[in-house]
Design an enzyme around this catalytic site. Structure first.
Site, PDB file in Angstrom:
ATOM      1  CB  SER A 113      -0.937  -0.047   1.212  1.00  0.00           C
ATOM      2  OG  SER A 113      -1.903   0.969   1.166  1.00  0.00           O
ATOM      3  CG  HIS A 138      -4.363  -1.773  -1.843  1.00  0.00           C
ATOM      4  ND1 HIS A 138      -4.816  -2.520  -0.791  1.00  0.00           N
ATOM      5  CD2 HIS A 138      -3.789  -0.678  -1.271  1.00  0.00           C
ATOM      6  CE1 HIS A 138      -4.534  -1.934   0.351  1.00  0.00           C
ATOM      7  NE2 HIS A 138      -3.918  -0.814   0.088  1.00  0.00           N
TER       8      HIS A 138
END
Length: 209
Positions: A113, A138
């Site tokens: 992330s 993501h």
């Protein structure tokens, strides 16, 4: 003092007590240094654990301190993080781009992330994965609640943040914005070698250069 506030500092105290110290001889006698302070003298900074405001402020302060010490010599950022708060991560990102020294980034363990975003944001040619590390990208996560009007406002803001991160990831990886949008719709896991092919890092290091 609230229970959560008190518990937080108990947690910090516990973890600080577990940090190794090294005794070095000085002109004023023996002096004990924690291991992270010694490594900071070698221009090494760690992004370990969840990225949140307290940690981000420490990282920013360390980067700016090292720039003031030597505005030319590289800074080395070692990342082992599951990600965290977007605003905290962006404060680190902006300082990485702002300061004069090149910033080498290294993925140890995992960079997921916002951790993956900071990994890719290092100086081109100086972004690395260790052989058994993992990277995950993501879209930003958001949890909305409250009045309908407020939910709509926050949803719009989340979409703006998402698109901004997509554009920056495209810039740092060399991928097209469309590819980034598609790949970041869901959790996308990459090995060290796959991260090189994707453009998140420049090479895999098995030994120090």
């Amino acid at each position: 003092m609230s229970y959560l506030y008190d518990s937080y500092f108990q947690y910090i105290h516990y973890n600080v007590s577990m940090i190794p110290t090294v005794v070095k001889q000085t002109s004023r006698g023996d002096r004990a240094y924690d291991i992270f302070s010694l490594l900071l003298k070698e221009r090494i900074i760690f992004v370990i654990g969840k990225i949140e405001n307290f940690m981000a402020n420490l990282i920013v302060a360390q980067i700016m301190f090292l720039e003031s010490e030597d505005p030319v010599k590289d800074i080395h950022l070692y990342i082992n993080s599951p990600g965290g708060e977007v605003t905290a991560g962006m404060s680190i990102y902006d300082i990485m781009q702002f300061v004069k020294p090149n910033i080498s980034t290294y993925c140890i363990g995992q960079a997921a992330s916002m951790g993956a975003f900071l990994l890719a944001a290092g100086t081109t040619g100086k972004r690395f994965c260790l052989p058994n590390s993992r990277v995950m990208i993501h879209q930003p996560l958001g949890s909305l609640h409250g009045q309908a009007t407020d939910i709509a406002i926050h949803a719009t803001e989340i979409l703006k943040v998402k698109e901004n991160i997509n554009k920056l990831m495209a810039k740092h990886t060399g991928k097209s914005i469309d590819v980034i949008r598609q790949d970041m719709e869901r959790d996308c896991f990459l090995s060290a070698d796959e991260s090189v092919k994707y453009g998140l890092v420049d090479s895999v290091l098995s030994k120090r250069i």
